[in-house]
Design a protein around this motif. Structure first.
Motif, PDB file in Angstrom:
ATOM      1  N   ASN A   9      -5.253  -6.535  -1.723  1.00  9.99           N
ATOM      2  CA  ASN A   9      -6.103  -5.306  -0.814  1.00  9.99           C
ATOM      3  C   ASN A   9      -7.664  -6.324  -0.973  1.00  9.99           C
ATOM      4  O   ASN A   9      -8.403  -5.873   0.062  1.00  9.99           O
ATOM      5  CB  ASN A   9      -6.310  -4.443  -1.791  1.00  9.99           C
ATOM      6  N   GLY A  55      -0.533   2.927  -3.084  1.00 11.87           N
ATOM      7  CA  GLY A  55      -1.842   3.519  -2.583  1.00 11.87           C
ATOM      8  C   GLY A  55      -1.980   4.760  -2.976  1.00 11.87           C
ATOM      9  O   GLY A  55      -3.343   5.365  -3.190  1.00 11.87           O
ATOM     10  N   HIS A  61       0.762  -1.013   0.028  1.00 13.74           N
ATOM     11  CA  HIS A  61      -0.019   0.004  -0.082  1.00 13.74           C
ATOM     12  C   HIS A  61       0.839   1.366  -0.110  1.00 13.74           C
ATOM     13  O   HIS A  61       0.428   2.270  -0.776  1.00 13.74           O
ATOM     14  CB  HIS A  61      -0.918   0.276   1.342  1.00 13.74           C
ATOM     15  N   TYR A  66      -0.607  -6.434  -5.421  1.00 14.13           N
ATOM     16  CA  TYR A  66      -1.192  -5.591  -4.478  1.00 14.13           C
ATOM     17  C   TYR A  66      -2.584  -5.492  -4.362  1.00 14.13           C
ATOM     18  O   TYR A  66      -3.219  -5.434  -3.298  1.00 14.13           O
ATOM     19  CB  TYR A  66      -0.629  -3.899  -4.562  1.00 14.13           C
TER      20      TYR A  66
END
Length: 259
Positions: free
Chosen positions: A257, A178, A174, A253
Motif C-alpha cells: 500500500n 482493507g 486489499h 499488504y
C-alpha cells in the motif's frame, strides 16, 4: 530571603502537581474470581484477555485474577471444558475495587463425526510408511515481496493465486485486509504480550484469536486462503502460528500500500 522562599514554594508546588499527575496516570485494574456455575468452586488456570488493550492473565489456584482494564473494555474469559464468555468492565467494578465473582458454564462434550480414511495401515512402520501419503507444502518467493507464498499438493490453486497477486498485488491483499484495518492493527500488540502468545500457542480452536481480531473463524480461514496458505496449514496450525501467518501477510499488504 524573600526570593528564596518564593523559589522553595515553587519547587514544592511543582512536586505536588507532578505527584498528582503521576497518580492520575496510574493504570486502572479490575480483580475477580472465576467459579464454576454448578459447584461455585474456584477454577484455576482460566485465561482472561482484555480484548481492547490486548493484555492477558490467568487465574491462580484460588481462581483469582487481576488485569489492567478501563471502563467499557471487554474481557474474554476461556478455559478448556467451559463455554467462553465476554465480560464488560463497568465504572462500579473499577471504582469499588470489589472482587467480582464470574461464573463459567461447563460445556457439554459431544463426539464429533469420525471419518475412516481409505488407507489400511498394518501397524508395521516399514509397510505403513509406503502406504501413508506424503504431502509436502512449499513456500514460493516473489520478487518485491518480503515473504513467499505457500503451495503444494494441499493447495492446488496456489500457482494461480500467485500469478494474480504478482499482476495486481495491491488489490489482491486489499480485498483481504482493507475492510478491517482497526482489527489488524491489534496484531502488533498481540505479539508483544507473552501471556497472550503462550495462550495462543496451546489453542487450536481459533476462538480466542477470533475474539481478539473481531472476526469470525470462517473469516480467519478465508484470510489465510487469500494469503495462499495451504489447507493443511490452516487446519493443523495452532492459534499462535495462525496469528503470525496473518500478521506476516498484513505486513506485506501495508508495504504494498505504501508503494
Amino acid at each position: 530571603m524573600r526570593y528564596f522562599v518564593v523559589f522553595l514554594f515553587s519547587i514544592l508546588s511543582f512536586s505536588v502537581a507532578f505527584g498528582q499527575t503521576k497518580e492520575t496516570k496510574k493504570k486502572e485494574t479490575v480483580s475477580g474470581t472465576i467459579v464454576s456455575d454448578i459447584t461455585l468452586l474456584p477454577v484455576p488456570g482460566v485465561n482472561i484477555i482484555n480484548i481492547n488493550k490486548v493484555k492477558g492473565t490467568t487465574t491462580d489456584e484460588k481462581g483469582n485474577f487481576t488485569i489492567e482494564a478501563s471502563t467499557n473494555d471487554t474481557l474474554h474469559v476461556s478455559f478448556i471444558g467451559y463455554q467462553a464468555i465476554k465480560v464488560r468492565v463497568t465504572n462500579d467494578w473499577i471504582n469499588n475495587a470489589t472482587n467480582t465473582k464470574i461464573p463459567l458454564t461447563e460445556r457439554s462434550q459431544t463426539l464429533e463425526e469420525v471419518v475412516i480414511n481409505k488407507y489400511s495401515l498394518t501397524g508395521y512402520l516399514q509397510i505403513d510408511s509406503k502406504l501413508a501419503p506424503v504431502r509436502e507444502n512449499y513456500r514460493y518467493s516473489i520478487a518485491g515481496l518480503p515473504q513467499g507464498y505457500e503451495g503444494g499438493e494441499n493447495s492446488p490453486n496456489a500457482f494461480k493465486k500467485i500469478v494474480s497477486s504478482v499482476f495486481n498485488p495491491a488489490d489482491f491483499l486489499h480485498n483481504t485486509f482493507g475492510k478491517k484495518p482497526t482489527e489488524m492493527r491489534r496484531l502488533r500488540d498481540m505479539k508483544k504480550d507473552d501471556t497472550v502468545r503462550n495462550l495462543l500457542a496451546n489453542k487450536f480452536d481459533r476462538e480466542t484469536l477470533s475474539a481478539l481480531l473481531g472476526i469470525s473463524k470462517d473469516e480467519i480461514a478465508d484470510i489465510l486462503e487469500r494469503c495462499n496458505y495451504s489447507e493443511q496449514f490452516i487446519t493443523t496450525a495452532n492459534d499462535l502460528q495462525i496469528m503470525d501467518a496473518i500478521s506476516g501477510c498484513y505486513e506485506e499488504y501495508k508495504a504494498l500500500n505504501r508503494k
